[in-house]
Design a protein around this motif. Structure first.
Motif, PDB file in Angstrom:
ATOM      1  N   UNK A 205      60.209  23.332  43.304  1.00  0.00           N
ATOM      2  CA  UNK A 205      59.946  23.562  41.876  1.00  0.00           C
ATOM      3  C   UNK A 205      61.138  24.241  41.208  1.00  0.00           C
ATOM      4  N   UNK A 206      61.719  25.257  41.877  1.00  0.00           N
ATOM      5  CA  UNK A 206      62.870  25.950  41.266  1.00  0.00           C
ATOM      6  C   UNK A 206      64.038  24.977  41.134  1.00  0.00           C
ATOM      7  N   UNK A 207      64.244  24.165  42.157  1.00  0.00           N
ATOM      8  CA  UNK A 207      65.346  23.196  42.098  1.00  0.00           C
ATOM      9  C   UNK A 207      65.145  22.207  40.947  1.00  0.00           C
ATOM     10  N   UNK A 218      64.755  33.017  35.102  1.00  0.00           N
ATOM     11  CA  UNK A 218      63.812  32.838  33.986  1.00  0.00           C
ATOM     12  C   UNK A 218      62.626  31.981  34.454  1.00  0.00           C
ATOM     13  N   UNK A 219      62.933  30.887  35.155  1.00  0.00           N
ATOM     14  CA  UNK A 219      61.863  30.008  35.644  1.00  0.00           C
ATOM     15  C   UNK A 219      60.948  30.761  36.628  1.00  0.00           C
ATOM     16  N   UNK A 220      61.571  31.555  37.509  1.00  0.00           N
ATOM     17  CA  UNK A 220      60.770  32.300  38.491  1.00  0.00           C
ATOM     18  C   UNK A 220      59.851  33.292  37.777  1.00  0.00           C
ATOM     19  N   UNK A 221      60.375  33.985  36.761  1.00  0.00           N
ATOM     20  CA  UNK A 221      59.550  34.941  36.003  1.00  0.00           C
ATOM     21  C   UNK A 221      58.375  34.223  35.324  1.00  0.00           C
ATOM     22  N   UNK A 222      58.652  33.041  34.792  1.00  0.00           N
ATOM     23  CA  UNK A 222      57.581  32.277  34.122  1.00  0.00           C
ATOM     24  C   UNK A 222      56.504  31.875  35.134  1.00  0.00           C
ATOM     25  N   UNK A 223      56.936  31.346  36.279  1.00  0.00           N
ATOM     26  CA  UNK A 223      55.946  30.885  37.276  1.00  0.00           C
ATOM     27  C   UNK A 223      55.174  32.070  37.871  1.00  0.00           C
ATOM     28  N   UNK A 224      55.862  33.239  37.939  1.00  0.00           N
ATOM     29  CA  UNK A 224      55.178  34.440  38.459  1.00  0.00           C
ATOM     30  C   UNK A 224      54.007  34.848  37.573  1.00  0.00           C
ATOM     31  N   UNK A 225      54.113  34.578  36.276  1.00  0.00           N
ATOM     32  CA  UNK A 225      53.037  34.925  35.336  1.00  0.00           C
ATOM     33  C   UNK A 225      52.172  33.714  35.013  1.00  0.00           C
ATOM     34  N   UNK A 234      56.691  36.256  44.522  1.00  0.00           N
ATOM     35  CA  UNK A 234      56.479  37.708  44.346  1.00  0.00           C
ATOM     36  C   UNK A 234      57.513  38.528  45.097  1.00  0.00           C
ATOM     37  N   UNK A 235      57.765  38.187  46.351  1.00  0.00           N
ATOM     38  CA  UNK A 235      58.613  39.083  47.161  1.00  0.00           C
ATOM     39  C   UNK A 235      59.722  38.381  47.945  1.00  0.00           C
ATOM     40  N   UNK A 236      59.893  37.044  47.823  1.00  0.00           N
ATOM     41  CA  UNK A 236      60.793  36.363  48.762  1.00  0.00           C
ATOM     42  C   UNK A 236      61.430  35.144  48.102  1.00  0.00           C
ATOM     43  N   UNK A 237      61.922  35.318  46.876  1.00  0.00           N
ATOM     44  CA  UNK A 237      62.421  34.153  46.142  1.00  0.00           C
ATOM     45  C   UNK A 237      63.538  33.424  46.914  1.00  0.00           C
TER      46      UNK A 237
END
Ligand code: NAD
Length: 314
Positions: A205-207, A218-225, A234-237
């Motif tokens: 998904x990140x790729x 930014x994408x990781x922050x969005x998916x986290x919420x 959460x802890x192992x991006x």
């Protein structure tokens, strides 16, 4: 051979002496937490670098598993795979390993992730010698091992579990009694099959986002919420530099090696096959990690993102 009774462990509130075997990415910090809590530790590992770290932390270093256990009421092991556990406890012949040297009443806790059938084999051999054996694999990664916040998933007798609980509580926050011998390992491989699927999916998904112009943080922050939230985000991006103090920001060194994830996925697939249970997502994750480990077996399992962009691994 299995005659001296050590069931007086913890008499006068004194802490039992512990032999700790296997001081790798997980074992070393787990052993260090036991030392910090005041347990006397005798340690053994095949690697001198691994034992040196523990010596500096205050453990006494032994020359063999037998030597480590010579004055111990409790033995803990944290080894890579089933063959290492078999070799340490049962030896080459099946009856010339460490178990044959331990006094009756010794408590043996194996925290390696191995096949449930292998755990049951060692448990049965231990039981014949009057030794309590628990399979007690963990979840929580190296961060959890350092913080003493691991989850222990234990299989074995309730009485042995009760003896082990205060020791496990030093290294972990959540201690589960999953059931009889082998049950800890079954629960653990269910968890790790899901983790392999989640890591491969999160990397994918990140790729996809990055290749379509998004910033990975930014994408990781969005998916986290959002509803894609999971432990890896959460802890192992898996994407380099999104998170500090994780293997992806350290050249994928340390952590949980891809070859160990591959081993756990294979254990899950074997269990599924033996019990005729369908696991199509697990099978796909197994296939992805099988090809990834050919070149990257020693890198942390989050390096699976390198399948999409190999430049991330250099
Ligand atoms: P590791 O390879 O870093 O450490 C294993 C250690 O065992 C090494 O230091 C090695 O020298 C030692 N060893 C091997 N054979 C030995 C023997 N015969 N006698 C003494 N020492 C021996 O592996 P790790 O990451 O610490 O993982 C250990 C176990 O925990 C594995 O079963 C793994 O699947 C499981 N696990 C790992 C993680 C993680 O995040 N790393 C998380 C949960 C569970």
């Amino acid at each position: 051979m299995g005659t001296k009774d050590t069931s007086t462990m913890d008499n006068n509130n004194s802490k039992p002496n512990i032999a700790f075997i296997g001081l790798g990415n997980m074992g070393a910090p787990m052993a260090e937490n036991l030392l910090k809590a005041g347990y006397a530790l005798s340690v053994f590992d095949l690697s001198d670098a691994a034992t040196k770290r523990l010596k500096q932390a205050g453990a006494s270093v032994a020359e063999s598993p037998k030597d480590a256990a010579s004055n111990a009421q409790v033995v803990i092991s944290m080894l890579p795979a089933g063959q290492h556990v078999h070799s340490v406890y049962l030896g080459d012949s099946g009856s010339d390993g460490l178990l044959a040297e331990l006094p009756k009443g010794t408590l043996v806790i194996d925290s390696s992730t191995i096949a449930a059938a292998d755990a049951r084999t060692v448990a049965e051999a231990a039981s014949k010698l009057g030794i309590d054996f628990l399979d007690a694999p963990v979840s929580g990664g190296t961060g959890g091992a350092v913080a003493g916040s691991l989850t222990f998933i234990v299989g074995g007798d309730a009485a042995a579990f009760a003896k082990a609980e205060p020791i496990l509580a030093v290294m972990g926050k959540n201690i589960f009694h999953a059931g009889e011998h082998g049950a800890g390992q079954v629960a653990k491989i269910c968890n790790n099959m899901l983790l392999g699927i989640l890591m491969a999916g999160t990397a994918e998904a990140i790729n996809l986002g990055v290749k379509n112009g998004l910033d990975p943080k930014v994408l990781s922050d969005i998916m986290l919420q959002s509803s894609g939230r999971n432990w890896t985000l959460e802890v192992y991006n898996p994407y380099p530099k999104v998170m500090e103090n994780v293997p992806s920001s350290n050249g994928y060194q340390g952590g949980f090696m891809s070859k160990l994830m591959q081993k756990d996925l294979n254990l899950a697939m074997q269990t599924a096959q033996d019990t005729e249970v369908e696991t199509p997502m697990g099978a796909k994750a197994t296939e992805l990690y099988a090809s990834h480990t050919v070149e990257n077996g020693d890198k942390d399992f989050s390096s699976i993102i390198g399948r999409h962009d190999v430049s991330l691994l250099s």
